[in-house]
Design a protein around this motif. Structure first.
Motif, PDB file in Angstrom:
ATOM      1  N   SER A   9      -8.118   5.003  -4.606  1.00 10.64           N
ATOM      2  CA  SER A   9      -7.109   3.935  -4.660  1.00 10.64           C
ATOM      3  C   SER A   9      -7.325   3.356  -6.142  1.00 10.64           C
ATOM      4  CB  SER A   9      -7.309   2.919  -3.812  1.00 10.64           C
ATOM      5  OG  SER A   9      -7.028   3.061  -2.356  1.00 10.64           O
ATOM      6  N   THR A  58      -5.122   0.252  -8.378  1.00 11.41           N
ATOM      7  CA  THR A  58      -4.347  -0.856  -8.181  1.00 11.41           C
ATOM      8  C   THR A  58      -3.239  -1.010  -9.436  1.00 11.41           C
ATOM      9  OG1 THR A  58      -5.527  -2.469  -7.075  1.00 11.41           O
ATOM     10  CG2 THR A  58      -4.074  -3.525  -8.127  1.00 11.41           C
ATOM     11  N   THR A  68      -4.824  11.090  -0.912  1.00 10.91           N
ATOM     12  CA  THR A  68      -5.378  11.493   0.192  1.00 10.91           C
ATOM     13  C   THR A  68      -5.865  12.965   0.175  1.00 10.91           C
ATOM     14  OG1 THR A  68      -3.416  11.726   1.132  1.00 10.91           O
ATOM     15  CG2 THR A  68      -4.415   9.692   1.522  1.00 10.91           C
ATOM     16  N   THR A 105      -3.039   5.034  -3.077  1.00 12.15           N
ATOM     17  CA  THR A 105      -3.977   5.730  -2.597  1.00 12.15           C
ATOM     18  C   THR A 105      -3.666   7.242  -2.597  1.00 12.15           C
ATOM     19  OG1 THR A 105      -4.570   4.024  -1.143  1.00 12.15           O
ATOM     20  CG2 THR A 105      -5.688   6.029  -0.680  1.00 12.15           C
ATOM     21  N   VAL A 149       0.993   5.428  -0.165  1.00 10.15           N
ATOM     22  CA  VAL A 149      -0.231   6.399  -0.123  1.00 10.15           C
ATOM     23  C   VAL A 149       0.427   7.928  -0.487  1.00 10.15           C
ATOM     24  CG1 VAL A 149      -1.376   7.938   1.729  1.00 10.15           C
ATOM     25  CG2 VAL A 149      -1.576   5.545   1.847  1.00 10.15           C
ATOM     26  N   SER A 177       0.876  -1.184   0.132  1.00 13.98           N
ATOM     27  CA  SER A 177      -0.026  -0.134   0.008  1.00 13.98           C
ATOM     28  C   SER A 177       0.801   1.394   0.053  1.00 13.98           C
ATOM     29  CB  SER A 177      -0.921   0.008   1.283  1.00 13.98           C
ATOM     30  OG  SER A 177      -0.850   1.026   2.061  1.00 13.98           O
ATOM     31  N   HIS A 201      -4.710   6.867   6.463  1.00 14.62           N
ATOM     32  CA  HIS A 201      -4.342   6.090   5.467  1.00 14.62           C
ATOM     33  C   HIS A 201      -2.563   6.342   5.483  1.00 14.62           C
ATOM     34  CE1 HIS A 201      -7.981   4.792   3.388  1.00 14.62           C
ATOM     35  NE2 HIS A 201      -8.320   6.172   3.590  1.00 14.62           N
ATOM     36  N   VAL A 238      -1.117  -1.043  -4.392  1.00 12.34           N
ATOM     37  CA  VAL A 238      -2.320  -0.225  -4.110  1.00 12.34           C
ATOM     38  C   VAL A 238      -2.084   1.187  -4.009  1.00 12.34           C
ATOM     39  CG1 VAL A 238      -4.601  -0.025  -3.117  1.00 12.34           C
ATOM     40  CG2 VAL A 238      -3.477  -2.245  -3.524  1.00 12.34           C
TER      41      VAL A 238
END
Ligand code: GDP
Ligand code: ZN
Length: 430
Positions: free
Chosen positions: A253, A255, A268, A266, A217, A215, A289, A264
Protein backbone atom coordinates in the motif's frame (compact mmCIF):
# COMPACT_ATOMS: atom_id res chain seq x y z
CA UNK A 1 -9.28 15.67 39.04
CA UNK A 2 -5.71 16.33 40.00
CA UNK A 3 -4.87 19.93 40.86
CA UNK A 4 -1.26 19.55 39.84
CA UNK A 5 0.39 22.27 37.81
CA UNK A 6 1.71 20.66 34.65
CA UNK A 7 4.13 21.66 31.90
CA UNK A 8 5.28 20.34 28.55
CA UNK A 9 7.03 21.41 25.39
CA UNK A 10 4.42 22.48 22.84
CA UNK A 11 6.82 22.64 19.91
CA UNK A 12 8.37 19.71 18.05
CA UNK A 13 11.67 17.99 18.70
CA UNK A 14 14.75 18.67 16.60
CA UNK A 15 16.62 21.87 15.76
CA UNK A 16 14.49 25.01 15.71
CA UNK A 17 14.65 28.70 16.55
CA UNK A 18 12.31 28.61 19.52
CA UNK A 19 10.92 26.11 21.98
CA UNK A 20 7.54 26.83 23.55
CA UNK A 21 6.84 25.46 27.02
CA UNK A 22 3.23 25.53 28.21
CA UNK A 23 2.29 25.51 31.86
CA UNK A 24 -1.21 25.02 33.30
CA UNK A 25 -2.62 24.72 36.79
CA UNK A 26 -3.26 26.59 40.02
CA UNK A 27 0.41 27.42 40.66
CA UNK A 28 0.91 28.94 37.18
CA UNK A 29 0.64 32.54 38.42
CA UNK A 30 3.07 32.23 41.36
CA UNK A 31 5.55 30.22 39.25
CA UNK A 32 5.51 32.81 36.47
CA UNK A 33 6.05 35.61 39.01
CA UNK A 34 8.95 33.67 40.51
CA UNK A 35 10.82 33.25 37.22
CA UNK A 36 9.72 36.32 35.22
CA UNK A 37 8.88 38.98 37.80
CA UNK A 38 5.42 40.56 38.12
CA UNK A 39 2.64 39.07 35.94
CA UNK A 40 2.49 40.62 32.45
CA UNK A 41 -0.88 41.81 31.06
CA UNK A 42 -3.07 38.81 30.08
CA UNK A 43 -2.69 37.37 26.58
CA UNK A 44 -0.08 39.92 25.47
CA UNK A 45 3.43 38.92 24.47
CA UNK A 46 6.04 40.45 26.82
CA UNK A 47 9.80 40.09 26.66
CA UNK A 48 11.20 39.08 30.07
CA UNK A 49 14.42 37.88 31.59
CA UNK A 50 13.77 34.49 33.18
CA UNK A 51 15.62 33.74 36.40
CA UNK A 52 15.88 30.82 38.76
CA UNK A 53 17.07 32.51 41.93
CA UNK A 54 20.03 34.57 40.72
CA UNK A 55 20.70 32.32 37.71
CA UNK A 56 19.66 33.91 34.39
CA UNK A 57 17.91 31.19 32.36
CA UNK A 58 16.98 33.02 29.13
CA UNK A 59 15.50 36.19 27.65
CA UNK A 60 12.13 34.97 26.46
CA UNK A 61 8.70 35.99 25.25
CA UNK A 62 6.17 35.30 27.98
CA UNK A 63 2.38 34.96 27.65
CA UNK A 64 0.24 35.04 30.79
CA UNK A 65 -3.01 33.14 30.08
CA UNK A 66 -5.29 33.36 33.12
CA UNK A 67 -8.29 31.05 33.38
CA UNK A 68 -11.08 30.51 32.66
CA UNK A 69 -10.54 31.89 29.13
CA UNK A 70 -7.48 29.70 28.50
CA UNK A 71 -7.13 26.47 26.52
CA UNK A 72 -7.41 24.31 29.65
CA UNK A 73 -9.74 26.67 31.53
CA UNK A 74 -7.04 26.99 34.20
CA UNK A 75 -4.42 29.68 34.82
CA UNK A 76 -1.51 29.07 32.52
CA UNK A 77 1.40 30.62 30.69
CA UNK A 78 3.70 30.05 27.76
CA UNK A 79 7.44 30.59 27.58
CA UNK A 80 8.86 31.12 24.08
CA UNK A 81 12.44 30.16 24.78
CA UNK A 82 15.51 30.21 22.58
CA UNK A 83 15.64 26.59 21.45
CA UNK A 84 18.51 24.71 23.01
CA UNK A 85 18.83 21.69 25.29
CA UNK A 86 20.49 23.56 28.17
CA UNK A 87 17.81 26.27 28.27
CA UNK A 88 14.96 23.78 28.11
CA UNK A 89 16.51 21.50 30.69
CA UNK A 90 17.26 24.30 33.18
CA UNK A 91 13.87 25.98 32.76
CA UNK A 92 12.19 22.59 33.31
CA UNK A 93 14.27 22.12 36.47
CA UNK A 94 13.15 25.54 37.70
CA UNK A 95 9.49 24.69 37.01
CA UNK A 96 9.79 21.42 38.93
CA UNK A 97 11.52 23.16 41.85
CA UNK A 98 8.64 25.65 41.93
CA UNK A 99 6.05 22.86 42.13
CA UNK A 100 5.08 21.88 38.55
CA UNK A 101 5.42 18.42 37.03
CA UNK A 102 5.76 17.18 33.42
CA UNK A 103 2.39 16.63 31.70
CA UNK A 104 1.12 13.29 30.51
CA UNK A 105 0.02 12.73 26.89
CA UNK A 106 -3.17 14.66 26.15
CA UNK A 107 -3.33 16.10 29.66
CA UNK A 108 -3.86 19.72 28.55
CA UNK A 109 -6.76 18.77 26.30
CA UNK A 110 -8.18 16.46 28.95
CA UNK A 111 -8.24 19.40 31.37
CA UNK A 112 -9.94 21.53 28.70
CA UNK A 113 -12.61 18.80 28.57
CA UNK A 114 -12.88 18.47 32.37
CA UNK A 115 -13.33 22.23 32.73
CA UNK A 116 -16.02 22.32 30.06
CA UNK A 117 -13.97 24.33 27.53
CA UNK A 118 -14.58 21.62 24.89
CA UNK A 119 -16.66 18.44 24.72
CA UNK A 120 -15.45 14.98 23.80
CA UNK A 121 -16.25 15.40 20.09
CA UNK A 122 -14.14 18.55 19.98
CA UNK A 123 -11.30 16.82 21.83
CA UNK A 124 -11.35 14.07 19.19
CA UNK A 125 -11.30 16.76 16.51
CA UNK A 126 -8.14 18.26 18.01
CA UNK A 127 -6.45 14.85 17.73
CA UNK A 128 -7.70 14.55 14.13
CA UNK A 129 -6.42 18.02 13.26
CA UNK A 130 -2.93 17.13 14.47
CA UNK A 131 -3.05 13.90 12.42
CA UNK A 132 -4.57 15.54 9.32
CA UNK A 133 -2.46 14.91 6.21
CA UNK A 134 -4.80 16.29 3.56
CA UNK A 135 -6.93 19.40 3.11
CA UNK A 136 -10.18 17.42 3.37
CA UNK A 137 -9.07 15.94 6.70
CA UNK A 138 -8.06 19.38 7.95
CA UNK A 139 -11.42 20.91 7.00
CA UNK A 140 -13.39 18.06 8.57
CA UNK A 141 -11.42 18.25 11.82
CA UNK A 142 -11.86 22.02 12.02
CA UNK A 143 -15.62 21.77 11.43
CA UNK A 144 -15.96 19.17 14.17
CA UNK A 145 -13.67 21.19 16.43
CA UNK A 146 -15.91 24.24 15.93
CA UNK A 147 -18.72 22.16 17.41
CA UNK A 148 -20.77 21.29 14.31
CA UNK A 149 -21.34 17.69 15.44
CA UNK A 150 -21.71 18.74 19.08
CA UNK A 151 -24.52 21.17 18.17
CA UNK A 152 -26.36 18.48 16.22
CA UNK A 153 -26.17 15.95 19.07
CA UNK A 154 -26.95 18.58 21.74
CA UNK A 155 -30.01 19.62 19.73
CA UNK A 156 -31.19 16.01 19.57
CA UNK A 157 -30.56 15.58 23.31
CA UNK A 158 -32.57 18.75 23.98
CA UNK A 159 -35.50 17.47 21.91
CA UNK A 160 -35.31 14.12 23.71
CA UNK A 161 -35.43 15.89 27.07
CA UNK A 162 -38.65 17.63 26.04
CA UNK A 163 -40.17 14.39 24.77
CA UNK A 164 -39.18 12.64 27.99
CA UNK A 165 -40.74 15.42 30.07
CA UNK A 166 -44.03 14.96 28.20
CA UNK A 167 -43.72 11.21 28.59
CA UNK A 168 -43.29 11.57 32.35
CA UNK A 169 -46.31 13.86 32.50
CA UNK A 170 -48.29 11.09 30.78
CA UNK A 171 -47.15 8.59 33.40
CA UNK A 172 -47.63 10.88 36.40
CA UNK A 173 -51.02 12.31 35.49
CA UNK A 174 -53.76 9.96 34.40
CA UNK A 175 -54.84 10.71 30.83
CA UNK A 176 -58.06 12.49 31.84
CA UNK A 177 -55.88 15.48 32.83
CA UNK A 178 -54.04 15.71 29.52
CA UNK A 179 -55.39 16.27 26.01
CA UNK A 180 -55.15 13.08 23.91
CA UNK A 181 -52.97 14.73 21.27
CA UNK A 182 -50.08 14.90 23.78
CA UNK A 183 -49.26 11.24 23.25
CA UNK A 184 -49.68 11.47 19.48
CA UNK A 185 -47.37 14.48 19.30
CA UNK A 186 -44.85 12.70 21.47
CA UNK A 187 -44.82 9.67 19.17
CA UNK A 188 -44.39 11.90 16.11
CA UNK A 189 -41.45 13.60 17.84
CA UNK A 190 -39.78 10.25 18.48
CA UNK A 191 -40.35 9.10 14.88
CA UNK A 192 -38.92 12.40 13.50
CA UNK A 193 -35.83 12.12 15.62
CA UNK A 194 -35.30 8.49 14.65
CA UNK A 195 -35.61 9.39 10.96
CA UNK A 196 -32.97 12.11 11.36
CA UNK A 197 -30.62 9.67 13.06
CA UNK A 198 -31.23 7.15 10.26
CA UNK A 199 -30.30 9.77 7.67
CA UNK A 200 -27.21 10.70 9.68
CA UNK A 201 -26.14 7.03 9.81
CA UNK A 202 -26.94 6.41 6.14
CA UNK A 203 -24.26 8.77 4.87
CA UNK A 204 -22.06 6.30 3.02
CA UNK A 205 -19.53 6.56 5.88
CA UNK A 206 -18.18 9.75 4.31
CA UNK A 207 -16.80 11.27 7.52
CA UNK A 208 -15.05 8.04 8.47
CA UNK A 209 -13.72 7.74 4.90
CA UNK A 210 -12.18 11.21 5.00
CA UNK A 211 -10.65 10.48 8.38
CA UNK A 212 -9.05 7.13 7.65
CA UNK A 213 -8.55 7.62 3.90
CA UNK A 214 -10.32 6.11 0.92
CA UNK A 215 -9.08 2.63 0.15
CA UNK A 216 -8.40 1.98 -3.53
CA UNK A 217 -7.33 -1.48 -4.63
CA UNK A 218 -5.70 -2.26 -7.96
CA UNK A 219 -6.90 -5.66 -9.16
CA UNK A 220 -6.43 -7.56 -12.37
CA UNK A 221 -4.73 -10.50 -14.06
CA UNK A 222 -1.02 -11.18 -13.53
CA UNK A 223 1.15 -8.96 -15.74
CA UNK A 224 -1.61 -6.44 -16.36
CA UNK A 225 0.77 -3.84 -14.90
CA UNK A 226 -0.73 -3.39 -11.42
CA UNK A 227 2.60 -2.97 -9.64
CA UNK A 228 3.84 -0.64 -12.40
CA UNK A 229 0.71 1.50 -11.99
CA UNK A 230 1.12 1.65 -8.20
CA UNK A 231 4.72 2.75 -8.67
CA UNK A 232 3.93 5.56 -11.10
CA UNK A 233 1.03 6.75 -8.92
CA UNK A 234 3.30 6.69 -5.87
CA UNK A 235 6.16 8.28 -7.76
CA UNK A 236 8.60 5.69 -6.42
CA UNK A 237 9.33 1.99 -6.61
CA UNK A 238 7.00 0.76 -3.89
CA UNK A 239 6.03 -2.52 -5.54
CA UNK A 240 8.15 -5.14 -7.27
CA UNK A 241 7.71 -5.11 -11.04
CA UNK A 242 8.77 -8.19 -13.01
CA UNK A 243 7.71 -9.86 -16.19
CA UNK A 244 7.25 -13.13 -14.32
CA UNK A 245 3.55 -13.55 -13.68
CA UNK A 246 2.50 -13.97 -10.03
CA UNK A 247 5.30 -11.98 -8.38
CA UNK A 248 3.23 -9.83 -6.04
CA UNK A 249 2.31 -12.34 -3.34
CA UNK A 250 0.75 -10.00 -0.83
CA UNK A 251 -0.63 -6.49 -0.87
CA UNK A 252 1.56 -3.36 -0.90
CA UNK A 253 0.00 0.00 0.00
CA UNK A 254 0.97 3.61 -0.54
CA UNK A 255 -0.78 6.71 0.74
CA UNK A 256 -1.61 9.45 -1.76
CA UNK A 257 -3.20 12.87 -1.70
CA UNK A 258 -5.88 12.73 -4.41
CA UNK A 259 -7.36 16.19 -4.91
CA UNK A 260 -7.03 16.95 -1.18
CA UNK A 261 -8.34 13.58 -0.04
CA UNK A 262 -6.28 10.91 1.67
CA UNK A 263 -6.29 7.73 -0.38
CA UNK A 264 -4.57 4.44 0.38
CA UNK A 265 -3.80 2.56 -2.83
CA UNK A 266 -3.09 -1.15 -2.61
CA UNK A 267 -1.50 -3.39 -5.22
CA UNK A 268 -2.58 -7.01 -5.02
CA UNK A 269 -1.47 -10.36 -6.33
CA UNK A 270 -2.80 -11.06 -9.81
CA UNK A 271 -6.15 -12.79 -9.99
CA UNK A 272 -5.96 -16.08 -11.94
CA UNK A 273 -6.21 -19.80 -11.56
CA UNK A 274 -3.02 -21.20 -10.06
CA UNK A 275 -1.42 -24.40 -8.81
CA UNK A 276 1.19 -22.56 -6.73
CA UNK A 277 0.19 -22.61 -3.02
CA UNK A 278 1.92 -19.34 -2.11
CA UNK A 279 0.47 -17.55 -5.12
CA UNK A 280 -2.96 -19.01 -4.30
CA UNK A 281 -2.71 -17.52 -0.82
CA UNK A 282 -1.76 -14.18 -2.41
CA UNK A 283 -4.85 -14.34 -4.61
CA UNK A 284 -7.06 -15.20 -1.64
CA UNK A 285 -5.74 -12.10 0.13
CA UNK A 286 -6.19 -10.06 -3.05
CA UNK A 287 -9.89 -10.95 -3.17
CA UNK A 288 -10.14 -10.02 0.51
CA UNK A 289 -8.66 -6.57 -0.22
CA UNK A 290 -10.90 -6.13 -3.26
CA UNK A 291 -14.03 -6.79 -1.20
CA UNK A 292 -12.91 -4.34 1.52
CA UNK A 293 -12.06 -1.58 -0.94
CA UNK A 294 -14.04 1.63 -1.35
CA UNK A 295 -12.94 1.72 -4.99
CA UNK A 296 -11.38 -0.92 -7.25
CA UNK A 297 -9.22 -0.11 -10.26
CA UNK A 298 -9.66 -3.16 -12.48
CA UNK A 299 -6.63 -3.20 -14.73
CA UNK A 300 -6.36 -5.27 -17.91
CA UNK A 301 -4.55 -5.25 -21.24
CA UNK A 302 -6.08 -5.59 -24.68
CA UNK A 303 -7.10 -7.98 -26.04
CA UNK A 304 -7.51 -9.94 -22.76
CA UNK A 305 -10.89 -8.51 -21.69
CA UNK A 306 -11.47 -9.41 -18.02
CA UNK A 307 -14.53 -11.00 -16.45
CA UNK A 308 -16.37 -8.68 -14.01
CA UNK A 309 -15.12 -8.94 -10.42
CA UNK A 310 -17.30 -11.21 -8.31
CA UNK A 311 -19.01 -9.68 -5.25
CA UNK A 312 -18.05 -6.08 -6.11
CA UNK A 313 -20.78 -3.59 -7.10
CA UNK A 314 -20.05 -2.23 -10.61
CA UNK A 315 -20.28 1.39 -9.43
CA UNK A 316 -17.28 0.76 -7.15
CA UNK A 317 -15.15 -0.45 -10.08
CA UNK A 318 -13.15 1.64 -12.53
CA UNK A 319 -11.99 -0.47 -15.47
CA UNK A 320 -8.71 0.75 -16.91
CA UNK A 321 -6.89 -0.56 -19.96
CA UNK A 322 -3.08 -0.58 -19.56
CA UNK A 323 -0.25 -0.84 -22.10
CA UNK A 324 -1.90 1.44 -24.62
CA UNK A 325 1.59 1.88 -26.07
CA UNK A 326 1.13 -1.68 -27.37
CA UNK A 327 -2.65 -1.93 -27.96
CA UNK A 328 -5.04 1.06 -28.00
CA UNK A 329 -7.86 1.11 -25.45
CA UNK A 330 -11.36 0.48 -26.84
CA UNK A 331 -13.84 3.37 -27.03
CA UNK A 332 -15.27 4.37 -23.67
CA UNK A 333 -12.54 2.70 -21.62
CA UNK A 334 -9.92 4.79 -19.83
CA UNK A 335 -6.57 3.90 -21.37
CA UNK A 336 -3.15 4.33 -19.78
CA UNK A 337 0.41 3.27 -20.24
CA UNK A 338 2.20 2.77 -16.95
CA UNK A 339 5.53 2.82 -18.81
CA UNK A 340 5.09 5.93 -21.00
CA UNK A 341 2.81 7.77 -18.54
CA UNK A 342 0.14 8.33 -21.21
CA UNK A 343 -3.35 8.76 -19.71
CA UNK A 344 -2.11 8.93 -16.10
CA UNK A 345 -3.32 12.50 -15.64
CA UNK A 346 -6.81 11.49 -16.80
CA UNK A 347 -6.76 8.49 -14.46
CA UNK A 348 -5.75 10.63 -11.48
CA UNK A 349 -8.49 13.13 -12.33
CA UNK A 350 -11.09 10.34 -12.58
CA UNK A 351 -9.92 8.86 -9.25
CA UNK A 352 -10.15 12.31 -7.61
CA UNK A 353 -13.72 12.74 -8.95
CA UNK A 354 -14.77 9.33 -7.61
CA UNK A 355 -13.11 9.92 -4.25
CA UNK A 356 -14.82 13.29 -3.94
CA UNK A 357 -18.16 11.68 -4.83
CA UNK A 358 -17.64 9.11 -2.04
CA UNK A 359 -16.93 11.79 0.54
CA UNK A 360 -19.15 14.59 -0.74
CA UNK A 361 -21.03 16.17 2.13
CA UNK A 362 -24.50 17.32 1.24
CA UNK A 363 -25.50 18.94 4.50
CA UNK A 364 -24.78 18.68 8.19
CA UNK A 365 -21.46 17.64 9.69
CA UNK A 366 -20.79 13.91 9.26
CA UNK A 367 -19.91 11.54 12.06
CA UNK A 368 -16.23 10.65 11.83
CA UNK A 369 -15.53 7.67 14.10
CA UNK A 370 -16.82 4.18 14.85
CA UNK A 371 -17.55 5.51 18.38
CA UNK A 372 -19.99 8.02 16.92
CA UNK A 373 -21.63 5.43 14.69
CA UNK A 374 -22.06 3.04 17.64
CA UNK A 375 -23.53 5.78 19.85
CA UNK A 376 -26.03 7.04 17.27
CA UNK A 377 -26.99 3.47 16.36
CA UNK A 378 -27.69 2.77 20.03
CA UNK A 379 -29.79 5.95 20.32
CA UNK A 380 -31.66 5.18 17.09
CA UNK A 381 -32.42 1.58 18.20
CA UNK A 382 -33.64 2.84 21.58
CA UNK A 383 -36.00 5.29 19.85
CA UNK A 384 -37.33 2.48 17.65
CA UNK A 385 -37.96 0.53 20.84
CA UNK A 386 -39.71 3.53 22.38
CA UNK A 387 -42.02 3.68 19.35
CA UNK A 388 -42.93 0.00 19.81
CA UNK A 389 -43.21 0.10 23.61
CA UNK A 390 -46.44 -1.35 24.97
CA UNK A 391 -46.41 0.59 28.26
CA UNK A 392 -45.55 4.24 28.97
CA UNK A 393 -42.96 3.13 31.54
CA UNK A 394 -41.12 1.04 28.93
CA UNK A 395 -41.20 3.94 26.51
CA UNK A 396 -39.74 6.24 29.15
CA UNK A 397 -36.97 3.72 29.83
CA UNK A 398 -36.07 3.46 26.12
CA UNK A 399 -36.01 7.26 25.81
CA UNK A 400 -33.58 7.44 28.72
CA UNK A 401 -31.31 4.89 27.02
CA UNK A 402 -31.28 7.09 23.89
CA UNK A 403 -30.50 10.21 25.97
CA UNK A 404 -27.62 8.46 27.65
CA UNK A 405 -26.17 7.28 24.34
CA UNK A 406 -26.23 10.88 23.04
CA UNK A 407 -24.74 12.16 26.29
CA UNK A 408 -21.82 9.77 26.03
CA UNK A 409 -21.04 11.06 22.54
CA UNK A 410 -20.45 14.63 23.72
CA UNK A 411 -19.04 13.43 27.04
CA UNK A 412 -21.88 14.95 29.07
CA UNK A 413 -22.55 11.69 30.94
CA UNK A 414 -20.81 8.47 31.98
CA UNK A 415 -17.62 8.60 29.95
CA UNK A 416 -14.93 7.90 32.60
CA UNK A 417 -14.19 4.57 30.88
CA UNK A 418 -13.69 6.32 27.53
CA UNK A 419 -11.28 9.04 28.57
CA UNK A 420 -8.13 6.89 28.58
CA UNK A 421 -8.87 5.79 25.00
CA UNK A 422 -9.60 9.30 23.76
CA UNK A 423 -6.80 11.23 25.44
CA UNK A 424 -4.19 8.46 25.61
CA UNK A 425 -3.71 8.73 21.84
CA UNK A 426 -2.58 12.37 22.08
CA UNK A 427 1.05 13.42 22.17
CA UNK A 428 2.62 15.03 25.23
CA UNK A 429 2.06 18.78 25.18
CA UNK A 430 -1.47 18.60 23.73
P1 GDP B 1 1.43 -6.97 -12.38
O1 GDP B 1 1.70 -8.44 -12.36
O2 GDP B 1 0.02 -6.69 -12.78
O3 GDP B 1 1.81 -6.30 -11.09
O4 GDP B 1 2.33 -6.35 -13.55
P2 GDP B 1 3.72 -5.59 -13.44
O5 GDP B 1 3.55 -4.20 -13.03
O6 GDP B 1 4.67 -6.44 -12.66
O7 GDP B 1 4.10 -5.55 -14.96
C1 GDP B 1 4.22 -6.74 -15.74
C2 GDP B 1 5.08 -6.45 -16.98
O8 GDP B 1 4.40 -5.51 -17.83
C3 GDP B 1 6.40 -5.80 -16.63
O9 GDP B 1 7.39 -6.29 -17.49
C4 GDP B 1 6.17 -4.32 -16.92
O10 GDP B 1 7.34 -3.63 -17.27
C5 GDP B 1 5.22 -4.39 -18.10
N1 GDP B 1 4.36 -3.23 -18.23
C6 GDP B 1 3.64 -2.62 -17.25
N2 GDP B 1 2.96 -1.57 -17.74
C7 GDP B 1 3.27 -1.47 -19.07
C8 GDP B 1 2.89 -0.57 -20.12
O11 GDP B 1 2.12 0.38 -19.95
N3 GDP B 1 3.41 -0.80 -21.36
C9 GDP B 1 4.27 -1.84 -21.59
N4 GDP B 1 4.72 -1.99 -22.83
N5 GDP B 1 4.65 -2.70 -20.61
C10 GDP B 1 4.16 -2.53 -19.37
ZN1 ZN C 1 2.55 -7.03 -9.34
Amino acid sequence: MSDATIFARATGAGRAAITILRVSGPKAGPILEAIAGRLPPPRLASLRTLRHGTDVLDHAVVLWLPGPRSYTGEDGFELHLHAGPAIEHDVADALVTLGARPAEPGEFTRRAFTHGRIDLLQAEAIADLIEAETSAQRRQALTQGDGALSRLYDDWAQRLRTILAHQEALIDFPDEDLPPEVEARLLTGIADLRAQMDAHLNDGHRGELVRRGISIVIAGAPNAGKSSLLNVLAGRDAAIVTDRAGTTRDAISVTLDLGGQRAVITDTAGLRETEDAIEAEGIRRAMFHVKQADLVVHLYTEPDRPAPLADVPVEDVLTVCNKTDLHPAPDGVLGISATTGAGLGALQAELAIRVTRLTHSAGAAPLTRARHRAGITEARDALAEAERAAWPELRGEALRVAMRALGRLTGAVGVEDLLEAVFGSFCIGK
